[in-house]
Design a protein around this motif. Structure first.
Motif, PDB file in Angstrom:
ATOM      1  N   SER A 286      -3.246  19.847  -8.603  1.00 35.04           N
ATOM      2  CA  SER A 286      -3.364  20.624  -7.398  1.00 35.04           C
ATOM      3  C   SER A 286      -1.816  21.196  -8.033  1.00 35.04           C
ATOM      4  CB  SER A 286      -2.080  19.815  -6.113  1.00 35.04           C
ATOM      5  OG  SER A 286      -0.882  19.002  -6.878  1.00 35.04           O
ATOM      6  N   SER A 287      -1.919  21.861  -6.834  1.00 31.78           N
ATOM      7  CA  SER A 287      -0.336  23.084  -8.054  1.00 31.78           C
ATOM      8  C   SER A 287       0.621  22.825  -7.764  1.00 31.78           C
ATOM      9  CB  SER A 287      -0.724  24.625  -6.385  1.00 31.78           C
ATOM     10  OG  SER A 287      -0.298  24.460  -5.080  1.00 31.78           O
ATOM     11  N   LEU A 288       0.988  21.556  -6.860  1.00 30.26           N
ATOM     12  CA  LEU A 288       2.570  20.802  -7.398  1.00 30.26           C
ATOM     13  C   LEU A 288       2.682  20.873  -8.630  1.00 30.26           C
ATOM     14  CD1 LEU A 288       2.838  18.638  -3.863  1.00 30.26           C
ATOM     15  CD2 LEU A 288       3.351  20.821  -4.167  1.00 30.26           C
ATOM     16  N   ALA A 289       2.048  20.300  -9.623  1.00 26.73           N
ATOM     17  CA  ALA A 289       2.295  19.696 -11.113  1.00 26.73           C
ATOM     18  C   ALA A 289       2.209  21.094 -12.098  1.00 26.73           C
ATOM     19  CB  ALA A 289       1.041  18.664 -11.638  1.00 26.73           C
ATOM     20  N   SER A 290       2.524  21.784 -10.753  1.00 23.32           N
ATOM     21  CA  SER A 290       2.172  23.342 -12.323  1.00 23.32           C
ATOM     22  C   SER A 290       3.551  23.352 -13.045  1.00 23.32           C
ATOM     23  CB  SER A 290       2.469  24.836 -11.206  1.00 23.32           C
ATOM     24  OG  SER A 290       3.292  24.684 -10.987  1.00 23.32           O
ATOM     25  N   SER A 291       4.750  22.385 -12.765  1.00 26.74           N
ATOM     26  CA  SER A 291       6.423  22.352 -12.921  1.00 26.74           C
ATOM     27  C   SER A 291       5.743  21.328 -14.090  1.00 26.74           C
ATOM     28  CB  SER A 291       7.142  22.676 -12.065  1.00 26.74           C
ATOM     29  OG  SER A 291       8.254  22.284 -12.693  1.00 26.74           O
ATOM     30  N   TRP A 292       6.724  21.773 -14.922  1.00 25.56           N
ATOM     31  CA  TRP A 292       6.957  20.968 -16.220  1.00 25.56           C
ATOM     32  C   TRP A 292       7.970  19.868 -16.071  1.00 25.56           C
ATOM     33  CZ3 TRP A 292       3.400  19.086 -20.016  1.00 25.56           C
ATOM     34  CH2 TRP A 292       2.213  20.569 -20.246  1.00 25.56           C
TER      35      TRP A 292
ATOM     36  N   TRP B  60       0.923  -1.296   0.411  1.00 29.11           N
ATOM     37  CA  TRP B  60      -0.081  -0.018  -0.242  1.00 29.11           C
ATOM     38  C   TRP B  60       0.931   1.116  -0.571  1.00 29.11           C
ATOM     39  CZ3 TRP B  60      -5.145   0.939  -0.773  1.00 29.11           C
ATOM     40  CH2 TRP B  60      -5.506   2.327  -0.497  1.00 29.11           C
ATOM     41  N   THR B  61       0.380   2.457  -0.533  1.00 29.45           N
ATOM     42  CA  THR B  61       1.354   3.730  -1.317  1.00 29.45           C
ATOM     43  C   THR B  61       0.117   4.477  -0.634  1.00 29.45           C
ATOM     44  OG1 THR B  61       2.796   2.525  -2.404  1.00 29.45           O
ATOM     45  CG2 THR B  61       2.940   4.831  -2.674  1.00 29.45           C
ATOM     46  N   ASN B  62       0.927   5.748   0.324  1.00 34.12           N
ATOM     47  CA  ASN B  62      -0.402   6.373   1.407  1.00 34.12           C
ATOM     48  C   ASN B  62      -0.203   7.711  -0.105  1.00 34.12           C
ATOM     49  OD1 ASN B  62      -0.897   5.243   3.242  1.00 34.12           O
ATOM     50  ND2 ASN B  62       1.318   5.406   4.151  1.00 34.12           N
ATOM     51  N   GLY B  63       0.499   7.682  -1.025  1.00 38.84           N
ATOM     52  CA  GLY B  63       0.780   8.808  -1.791  1.00 38.84           C
ATOM     53  C   GLY B  63      -0.531   9.153  -2.620  1.00 38.84           C
ATOM     54  N   GLU B  64      -0.771   9.662  -3.462  1.00 38.44           N
ATOM     55  CA  GLU B  64      -1.894  10.585  -3.991  1.00 38.44           C
ATOM     56  C   GLU B  64      -1.383   9.755  -5.612  1.00 38.44           C
ATOM     57  OE1 GLU B  64      -2.459  14.771  -4.287  1.00 38.44           O
ATOM     58  OE2 GLU B  64      -0.169  14.527  -4.950  1.00 38.44           O
ATOM     59  N   ASN B  65      -2.406   9.685  -6.292  1.00 36.52           N
ATOM     60  CA  ASN B  65      -2.181   9.122  -8.056  1.00 36.52           C
ATOM     61  C   ASN B  65      -1.662  10.682  -8.362  1.00 36.52           C
ATOM     62  OD1 ASN B  65      -4.871  10.156  -8.112  1.00 36.52           O
ATOM     63  ND2 ASN B  65      -5.290   8.275  -7.818  1.00 36.52           N
ATOM     64  N   VAL B  66      -1.551  10.189  -9.760  1.00 36.55           N
ATOM     65  CA  VAL B  66      -1.290  11.487 -10.280  1.00 36.55           C
ATOM     66  C   VAL B  66      -2.264  12.370 -11.197  1.00 36.55           C
ATOM     67  CG1 VAL B  66      -0.754  12.025 -13.405  1.00 36.55           C
ATOM     68  CG2 VAL B  66       0.526  10.398 -11.798  1.00 36.55           C
ATOM     69  N   GLU B  67      -3.449  11.826 -11.014  1.00 37.33           N
ATOM     70  CA  GLU B  67      -4.947  12.486 -11.773  1.00 37.33           C
ATOM     71  C   GLU B  67      -4.997  12.729 -10.462  1.00 37.33           C
ATOM     72  OE1 GLU B  67      -9.593  11.400 -13.021  1.00 37.33           O
ATOM     73  OE2 GLU B  67      -8.234   9.855 -12.182  1.00 37.33           O
ATOM     74  N   THR B  68      -4.650  13.441  -9.130  1.00 33.67           N
ATOM     75  CA  THR B  68      -4.973  13.838  -8.105  1.00 33.67           C
ATOM     76  C   THR B  68      -4.137  15.082  -7.896  1.00 33.67           C
ATOM     77  OG1 THR B  68      -6.357  12.121  -6.664  1.00 33.67           O
ATOM     78  CG2 THR B  68      -5.779  14.179  -5.502  1.00 33.67           C
ATOM     79  N   TRP B  69      -2.861  14.609  -7.943  1.00 33.85           N
ATOM     80  CA  TRP B  69      -1.699  15.189  -8.511  1.00 33.85           C
ATOM     81  C   TRP B  69      -1.439  16.296  -9.707  1.00 33.85           C
ATOM     82  CZ3 TRP B  69       3.261  15.744 -11.676  1.00 33.85           C
ATOM     83  CH2 TRP B  69       3.723  15.806 -11.526  1.00 33.85           C
ATOM     84  N   LEU B  70      -1.971  16.520 -10.530  1.00 32.00           N
ATOM     85  CA  LEU B  70      -2.386  17.131 -12.149  1.00 32.00           C
ATOM     86  C   LEU B  70      -3.481  18.232 -11.321  1.00 32.00           C
ATOM     87  CD1 LEU B  70      -2.360  14.606 -14.637  1.00 32.00           C
ATOM     88  CD2 LEU B  70      -0.891  16.605 -14.170  1.00 32.00           C
TER      89      LEU B  70
END
Length: 366
Positions: free
Chosen positions: A292-298, A280-290
């Motif tokens: 958020s503001s953290l995914a603004s960096s290319w 089990w990985t507690n981290g979020e998936n890419v869909e949720t991450w995209l």
């Protein structure tokens, strides 16, 4: 003996004689009978010199029911002419001096019943054959019949039942809950049973359900060793041949070792349940991450894409028979370094074209 000892012996003998209520005590001393008089019996046994110079006329000694708590009164054996010795109903302990008793050639009646002597090899001696078994009832010298029967009962009945129950419990553990066994005793620690999956998911409770999609239910489970696991349950019923292929593919998936692939812990392939167990990985998936503001960096997005490509290349080169389900919701990000992890594998029919399409769609979404 000096005059003082003779005087003391005479006075004590006279006193004990009177206490014994023997007639003609002064002239003769044939019997010592003390029943249920503990203090007087203890007084008798305390005077060693009285027994040492015991009258030759003493032929009967009875110290019955006096609650004597000591070892065998060997002083009484100084009266070499005795014919009767009764020490029954006391609490005498220790060993019986068989050799000293054997020297009493005139002894025809002996009663050591109801004492606490140590059980020894007196049964096979000639001395024991001179008397009836009634002389040793509940003395500790004879084997206790009730205790012997209890031992036989335990040996013949209880012990086999306990062994059968232990074998049944061990068999149940091996078949249903091998996770209760030590790791060294497990033949295949990566193979889960349906009972283990039920326990890990609280019998597939709604609180443990993470998501549902076509043919697959994803649960968050807790293994017995405390590890959190993602359990993918395949709800589609398949044939026996398909289940065999499923197990072969799971054995291959278990060997996957890559930083961009979720670690596979094992699988379940019973008649009524097919499931794949991964960490089990507690981290979020890419869909949720995209979103958020953290995914603004290319640069971060490119790092995620490159990590997915490395994982896919590893699968294509090393394990071409294993397919995967690649989308933004199935790729997780680790907590520590935001490394992308492909978390869902397709156990079944998958083609290269379909994999390329999934990878292309992933690129478009990111």
């Amino acid at each position: 003996m000096n005059i003082t000892e003779i005087f003391r012996s005479t006075i004590v003998a006279s006193h004990l004689c009177n206490e014994s209520k023997n007639p003609n005590c002064i002239d003769s001393f044939p019997k010592i009978r003390i029943h249920s008089r503990p203090k007087t019996a203890a007084l008798y046994l305390s005077f060693d010199f009285f027994w040492k110079y015991c009258h030759l006329t003493v032929v009967e000694i009875q110290l019955v029911n006096n609650s004597l708590k000591s070892e065998f009164p060997t002083n009484a054996l100084s009266c070499a002419q005795i014919r009767t010795l009764d020490l029954s109903y006391n609490q005498l302990t220790g060993s019986v001096p068989v050799q000293n008793l054997s020297r009493l050639t005139n002894l025809t009646h002996l009663n050591l019943s109801y004492n606490r002597f140590l059980e020894d090899k007196i049964l096979n001696t000639e001395f024991f054959n001179r008397f009836n078994a009634s002389s040793f009832i509940h003395s500790g010298l004879l084997p206790d019949v009730k205790r012997y029967k209890m031992r036989v009962l335990v040996l013949l009945v209880v012990f086999p039942i306990v062994v059968i129950l232990l074998c049944c419990c061990l068999g149940w553990l091996c078949l249903k809950r091998p996770d209760y066994l030590p790791r060294t005793c497990r033949r295949r620690s990566h193979k889960f049973t349906s009972a283990m999956i039920d326990a890990a998911t609280d019998e597939f409770s709604d609180q443990r359900l993470v998501s549902k999609r076509s043919g697959v239910d994803i649960h968050r489970g807790t293994l017995r060793d405390g590890r959190e696991a993602k359990i993918e349950v395949y709800t589609e019923k398949v044939s026996k041949e398909k289940r065999r292929e499923f197990e072969e593919e799971c054995e291959a998936v278990l060997k996957l070792r890559h930083k961009n692939l979720v670690k596979v812990l094992g699988w379940c392939n019973s008649r009524n349940l097919r499931a794949l167990v991964t960490e089990w990985t507690n981290g979020e998936n890419v869909e949720t991450w995209l979103s958020s503001s953290l995914a603004s960096s290319w640069r971060r997005r490119l790092r995620v894409v490159m990590g997915v490509v490395e994982g896919v290349c590893y699968l294509w080169e090393q394990w071409p028979e294993i397919t995967f389900d690649l989308n933004t919701s199935s790729v997780l990000l680790s907590d520590d370094d935001q490394e992308p992890l492909i978390s869902q594998f397709k156990i079944g029919d998958g083609t290269v074209h379909q994999q390329v399409r999934d990878l292309f769609l992933f690129f478009l979404k990111t």
